[in-house]
Design a protein around this motif. Structure first.
Motif, PDB file in Angstrom:
ATOM      1  N   GLY A 141       0.793  -1.225   0.000  1.00  0.00           N
ATOM      2  CA  GLY A 141       0.000   0.000   0.000  1.00  0.00           C
ATOM      3  C   GLY A 141       0.828   1.280   0.000  1.00  0.00           C
ATOM      4  O   GLY A 141       2.057   1.249   0.018  1.00  0.00           O
ATOM      5  N   TYR A 142       0.115   2.405  -0.013  1.00  0.00           N
ATOM      6  CA  TYR A 142       0.779   3.698   0.086  1.00  0.00           C
ATOM      7  C   TYR A 142       1.367   3.875   1.482  1.00  0.00           C
ATOM      8  O   TYR A 142       0.717   3.571   2.481  1.00  0.00           O
ATOM      9  N   ASP A 143       2.563   4.375   1.557  1.00  0.00           N
ATOM     10  CA  ASP A 143       3.209   4.731   2.816  1.00  0.00           C
ATOM     11  C   ASP A 143       2.606   6.048   3.322  1.00  0.00           C
ATOM     12  O   ASP A 143       1.970   6.779   2.573  1.00  0.00           O
TER      13      ASP A 143
ATOM     14  N   GLY B 176       7.074   6.451  -8.891  1.00  0.00           N
ATOM     15  CA  GLY B 176       5.634   6.619  -9.080  1.00  0.00           C
ATOM     16  C   GLY B 176       5.317   7.698 -10.105  1.00  0.00           C
ATOM     17  O   GLY B 176       6.215   8.314 -10.688  1.00  0.00           O
ATOM     18  N   CYS B 177       4.030   7.888 -10.316  1.00  0.00           N
ATOM     19  CA  CYS B 177       3.581   8.900 -11.270  1.00  0.00           C
ATOM     20  C   CYS B 177       3.845  10.287 -10.687  1.00  0.00           C
ATOM     21  O   CYS B 177       4.093  11.241 -11.419  1.00  0.00           O
ATOM     22  N   GLN B 178       3.835  10.381  -9.369  1.00  0.00           N
ATOM     23  CA  GLN B 178       4.146  11.659  -8.726  1.00  0.00           C
ATOM     24  C   GLN B 178       5.570  12.073  -9.106  1.00  0.00           C
ATOM     25  O   GLN B 178       5.806  13.225  -9.464  1.00  0.00           O
ATOM     26  N   GLY B 179       6.506  11.122  -9.048  1.00  0.00           N
ATOM     27  CA  GLY B 179       7.882  11.414  -9.437  1.00  0.00           C
ATOM     28  C   GLY B 179       7.984  11.807 -10.908  1.00  0.00           C
ATOM     29  O   GLY B 179       8.790  12.665 -11.281  1.00  0.00           O
ATOM     30  N   ASN B 251     -10.381   9.737 -15.942  1.00  0.00           N
ATOM     31  CA  ASN B 251      -9.959  10.899 -15.160  1.00  0.00           C
ATOM     32  C   ASN B 251     -10.175  10.745 -13.656  1.00  0.00           C
ATOM     33  O   ASN B 251     -11.181  10.196 -13.205  1.00  0.00           O
ATOM     34  N   ASN B 252      -9.221  11.252 -12.898  1.00  0.00           N
ATOM     35  CA  ASN B 252      -9.374  11.394 -11.447  1.00  0.00           C
ATOM     36  C   ASN B 252      -9.663  12.866 -11.194  1.00  0.00           C
ATOM     37  O   ASN B 252      -8.831  13.704 -11.530  1.00  0.00           O
ATOM     38  N   PRO B 253     -10.803  13.265 -10.631  1.00  0.00           N
ATOM     39  CA  PRO B 253     -11.826  12.415 -10.026  1.00  0.00           C
ATOM     40  C   PRO B 253     -13.032  12.124 -10.904  1.00  0.00           C
ATOM     41  O   PRO B 253     -13.909  11.387 -10.456  1.00  0.00           O
ATOM     42  N   GLU B 279       0.720  14.844 -19.704  1.00  0.00           N
ATOM     43  CA  GLU B 279      -0.360  13.861 -19.744  1.00  0.00           C
ATOM     44  C   GLU B 279      -0.168  12.825 -18.648  1.00  0.00           C
ATOM     45  O   GLU B 279       0.873  12.177 -18.570  1.00  0.00           O
ATOM     46  N   ASP B 280      -1.183  12.653 -17.834  1.00  0.00           N
ATOM     47  CA  ASP B 280      -1.139  11.684 -16.738  1.00  0.00           C
ATOM     48  C   ASP B 280      -2.061  10.521 -17.106  1.00  0.00           C
ATOM     49  O   ASP B 280      -3.282  10.650 -17.084  1.00  0.00           O
ATOM     50  N   ASP B 281      -1.462   9.381 -17.441  1.00  0.00           N
ATOM     51  CA  ASP B 281      -2.225   8.223 -17.947  1.00  0.00           C
ATOM     52  C   ASP B 281      -2.327   7.116 -16.894  1.00  0.00           C
ATOM     53  O   ASP B 281      -2.519   5.941 -17.218  1.00  0.00           O
ATOM     54  N   ILE B 282      -2.219   7.465 -15.626  1.00  0.00           N
ATOM     55  CA  ILE B 282      -2.102   6.455 -14.573  1.00  0.00           C
ATOM     56  C   ILE B 282      -3.262   5.462 -14.537  1.00  0.00           C
ATOM     57  O   ILE B 282      -3.080   4.306 -14.154  1.00  0.00           O
ATOM     58  N   TYR B 283      -4.465   5.891 -14.960  1.00  0.00           N
ATOM     59  CA  TYR B 283      -5.621   4.982 -14.943  1.00  0.00           C
ATOM     60  C   TYR B 283      -5.977   4.433 -16.324  1.00  0.00           C
ATOM     61  O   TYR B 283      -6.967   3.718 -16.463  1.00  0.00           O
ATOM     62  N   GLY B 284      -5.191   4.791 -17.337  1.00  0.00           N
ATOM     63  CA  GLY B 284      -5.541   4.468 -18.720  1.00  0.00           C
ATOM     64  C   GLY B 284      -5.781   2.980 -18.975  1.00  0.00           C
ATOM     65  O   GLY B 284      -6.641   2.605 -19.764  1.00  0.00           O
ATOM     66  N   SER B 309       3.128   8.122 -16.071  1.00  0.00           N
ATOM     67  CA  SER B 309       2.269   7.041 -15.603  1.00  0.00           C
ATOM     68  C   SER B 309       2.964   6.252 -14.501  1.00  0.00           C
ATOM     69  O   SER B 309       4.089   6.579 -14.115  1.00  0.00           O
ATOM     70  N   SER B 310       2.277   5.242 -13.990  1.00  0.00           N
ATOM     71  CA  SER B 310       2.897   4.369 -12.987  1.00  0.00           C
ATOM     72  C   SER B 310       2.082   3.094 -12.841  1.00  0.00           C
ATOM     73  O   SER B 310       0.989   2.967 -13.400  1.00  0.00           O
ATOM     74  N   PHE B 311       2.644   2.151 -12.082  1.00  0.00           N
ATOM     75  CA  PHE B 311       1.947   0.909 -11.775  1.00  0.00           C
ATOM     76  C   PHE B 311       1.203   0.988 -10.446  1.00  0.00           C
ATOM     77  O   PHE B 311       0.807  -0.030  -9.896  1.00  0.00           O
ATOM     78  N   SER B 312       1.035   2.195  -9.911  1.00  0.00           N
ATOM     79  CA  SER B 312       0.414   2.343  -8.584  1.00  0.00           C
ATOM     80  C   SER B 312      -1.054   1.944  -8.577  1.00  0.00           C
ATOM     81  O   SER B 312      -1.569   1.526  -7.546  1.00  0.00           O
ATOM     82  N   LYS B 313      -1.745   2.102  -9.707  1.00  0.00           N
ATOM     83  CA  LYS B 313      -3.177   1.779  -9.744  1.00  0.00           C
ATOM     84  C   LYS B 313      -3.412   0.412 -10.370  1.00  0.00           C
ATOM     85  O   LYS B 313      -4.325  -0.302  -9.993  1.00  0.00           O
ATOM     86  N   THR B 314      -2.588   0.041 -11.341  1.00  0.00           N
ATOM     87  CA  THR B 314      -2.760  -1.262 -11.990  1.00  0.00           C
ATOM     88  C   THR B 314      -2.175  -2.391 -11.137  1.00  0.00           C
ATOM     89  O   THR B 314      -2.703  -3.486 -11.125  1.00  0.00           O
TER      90      THR B 314
END
Ligand SMILES: Cc1ncc(COP(=O)(O)O)c(C=O)c1O
Ligand SMILES: Cc1ncc(COP(=O)(O)O)c(C=O)c1O
Lengths: 482, 482
Positions: A141-143, B176-179, B251-253, B279-284, B309-314
């Motif tokens: 999970g998220y820290d 992460g996508c934040q980075g 899209n979030n939210p 472009e933020d494709d994290i949920y794509g 993007s990131s693997f945080s959601k997938t």
């Protein structure tokens, strides 16, 4: 290390320490074989190594003698960088340097990596593997914003040794020391600000200044005592400096430990001029002597020191576990960390916490202090052997980095390009200056034992330096007689 | 899920879909038991669940009937944020939100975490554990600047599905996508710059703007079609905007997928005004429909789109593995990444690379798309049941986030404070606006199945909202007759 290498190292040290003087006869092969309980051929192999190193000379029929010794080279003098704020350059050189670190066929004496092969590290990986199998919930999970409390508690305990008082709530976990320094700078500085740095100083931090549009002013620094307080004071009077970045314990690249009196003086100077101190203690635990040196933070009374560190040098850089004790900037540092990278990997944090809790950390660091001190002595001895006269070499009080100053004419940037073709990588001194000074210097990583590969690389470096020196001298016409 | 829960979900869906109309009689317990091959008591338990949810009403001696249905709530209308650049606020609210995520006794419907309990994730943790045991060398040392090439190759392969052409060399791994977003902003923007954002938009990105001293201008956004191109064009004519941050897919939210024509239009608008697109494709990859939607990047012809993007959601946020395809800003993004945090954890990167390579990733994502779509339908149905009339609810085209707009009078910031006392955490809409708009909205995480705990939490949220609405109405004097 094989048996004969071990013996060679031991004998080299004794020669180094002056147990046998220059020209003196060494014990016979038979004598050493009995004394050390090894075979005749082991002693012969060891003597062969020392002969290759020109440390000893064989005399037909009468045995081995200590070769005429070069004098111990002096330490580098106080540095003299330009005394005005500059934009940091050297980025292209650094990308080359860092990218090649991934090529296993290169002997990377340029790297900042510690020795990762020690058995005392094993419990850390066992712990990580255990966590991944049995503590998935936490690991997936998220820290939280500040990082795992289990780890922050252990760090708070460790910091007592450096005189630093902080509770878990005063600590924020970061992605390595780079993440800590970056959050610190972002929390305190604006683009256009000026920050003072030691000269030479770690290139990673200086590139960070560049990344955030901050100017660097390089302050003269002594290779044994650290930054010149007088020069710093002059700079503070002349420029609107926001803060100063210091690596006071086992400095990278110079290896000094700033005496406590100077640490105290820096704090009161910072108070008088109302600047902040970014303290980088990443090598503090690797000081040769025990107990370890104090942090500047331990003299801080009004929260203006942001103490940054990580386990990248004491344990392993691949963990990416660092921390910051941000004093009065706690909330701003949390924001800066969140903005720059969100949160951290929980798994490596929890593994390190357990490793410390179970006593493995203290055991490992105790061992590494000894190992690195030994390695540095050996490497220093070999450098002296292979490099031309007229060099200066630091005498580090800890960590595993050696700084060598060559005669003015040698351009290490060119030398390092030649070496790259031989698959040897060194860090030219210019990386350690905002404006590309110290082109005649290099930093060598001595974390590894002197294996045959490393010795050969060092020998080749010496050869290329000799060549460069000769070429440079040929180009400079001899001074006309007055 | 137990058998009766499964059946209850199925029946709820059929009611939802209008298979049985309001007031219609439902099949008898015996009929269902035969039809579904389950015991009588299983059917009885399922009916009990639906009764508790007020979806069905028992009539003594004649069975169960579909309860009078509330109409399906409309989707929120186009947003109307202030049309000028502002400094981002709301940091204090976000620290509370993120910190509480660590308290396991809290029902955190506010979190952005995916479902981490699925069996299709298992091979990832097996792989990580294997790496830590057998590939120590790579796992312990410093990573290269761009991240592990094994992973970049796999990401390049995956991106083909979104029409995005990139080779391993075009990709930089981030924390992460934040980075990724952070490196992108740092590479392109200066403090004082203006960046356009969707409104509402993800708070993490907006806090990043604040961290780097960048101003946000919020652009009206439609809950089904995405950002208003017309409004964006007006803003571009009026302000010196540097770039725009978009989450075009799931899209979030708001949950919309921007139609391809609009993606194309945005790219040509960006070209005309010479701005960049973040472009933020994290949920794509979590879009309900297959094949997945295209990225804006896939329409980019001159490298002005920085795809993050990131693997945080997938997969899992604890991996901290994200990436960026920075187009023409590659070198600056590398520098920004290095400045902000150095390099990444090698272990999690290599584990993800192997997970993708061995086909586990595709399998897992395929499953999660189905699971989340199902969950969202259930949650939506429950929200309608428990919340007052007059709400608007999004109809997300993927991912697992629901956005609920309550009547104007309801202040979700106050409501969320009351809920916190009940150990329930929701994300008030104000976090999703730079200037604290959308106080009458909330975002709900529907990644988890509707367990009894979650259902109970949702019920309580509904109750507190009802109370808040009543109080607000009592305070507003009824309009005097004209
Ligand atoms: C003085 C100094 N500070 C910071 C760092 C960066 O440390 P980390 O790898 O933990 O980010 C290094 C690494 O070489 C260093 O030598
Ligand atoms: C739209 C969006 N972008 C970025 C992020 C941050 O992702 P990561 O956890 O990979 O840094 C999130 C997480 O909630 C998000 O929703």
């Amino acid at each position: 290390m094989t048996r004969y290498q071990h013996l060679a190292t031991l004998l080299a040290q004794r020669i180094e320490q002056g147990l046998w003087k220059s020209g003196e006869k060494l014990p016979s092969v038979r004598q050493l074989s009995t004394e050390h309980g090894v075979s005749i051929s082991t002693v012969q192999q060891a003597y062969q190594v020392l002969e290759n190193l020109q440390l000893i000379i064989p005399q037909p029929r009468s045995g081995y003698f200590v070769a005429p010794r070069k004098a111990q080279p002096p330490v580098p003098a106080m540095s003299h960088p330009v005394q005005r704020p500059v934009d940091v350059t050297q980025w292209d050189e650094i990308t080359t340097l860092l990218d090649n670190n991934q090529d296993k066929s290169i002997v990377a004496l340029s790297s900042g990596s510690p020795d990762l092969s020690q058995p005392t590290l094993k419990p850390l990986w066992r712990e990580l593997s255990r966590l991944v199998q049995h503590n998935l919930d936490t690991v997936l999970g998220y820290d939280g914003m500040a990082g795992k409390v289990e780890l922050r508690e252990q760090i708070a305990r460790l910091m007592v040794d450096s005189g630093t008082q902080a509770s878990a709530d005063d600590i924020v976990i970061t992605s390595g020391c780079q993440g800590a320094l970056s959050a610190a700078l972002l929390a305190v500085c604006q683009p256009g600000d000026i920050v003072a740095v030691e000269s030479p100083s770690f290139y990673g931090t200086m590139q960070m200044l560049r990344g955030y549009g901050i100017k660097a002013i390089e302050i003269p620094t002594d290779s044994s005592l650290g930054i010149s307080i007088e020069a710093l004071e002059l700079a503070l009077e002349q420029w609107p400096i926001k803060g100063i970045i210091l690596v006071p314990n086992c400095n990278n690249p110079l290896g000094f430990i700033m005496p406590d009196a100077r640490k105290r003086a820096i704090v009161s100077l910072a108070q008088r001029h109302d600047i902040v101190i970014f303290e980088d203690d990443i090598y503090g635990e690797l000081a040769n002597d025990y107990p370890r040196p104090r942090t500047i933070k331990s003299f801080d009374i009004d929260g203006r020191v942001l103490l940054c560190s990580s386990f990248s040098k004491t344990l392993a850089p691949g963990l990416r576990v660092g921390w910051i004790v941000p004093g009065r900037y706690l909330n701003r540092v949390l924001h800066a960390k969140y903005a720059a990278m969100g949160t951290n990997v929980p798994a490596t944090q929890l593994a390190v916490a357990a490793f410390i809790r179970d006593g493995h950390y203290t055991r490992h660091v105790r061992r590494m202090r000894r190992v690195y001190q030994q390695n540095m002595e050996n490497w220093t001895c070999w450098v002296r052997q292979y490099f031309p006269d007229g060099i200066c070499v630091t005498r580090p009080e800890g960590s595993f980095l050696l700084w060598v100053e060559l005669p003015e004419q040698v351009d290490m940037v060119c030398v390092s390009r030649r070496l790259a073709k031989l698959k040897i990588q060194v860090a030219p001194g210019s990386l350690f200056s905002a404006s590309g000074k110290y082109r005649n210097c290099l930093r060598i990583n001595c974390a590894q034992p002197l294996t045959e590969t490393n010795r050969e690389a060092l020998h080749q470096i010496g050869n290329v330096v000799y060549d460069a020196l000769e070429e440079a001298n040929a180009l400079t016409p001899p001074k006309a007689p007055a």
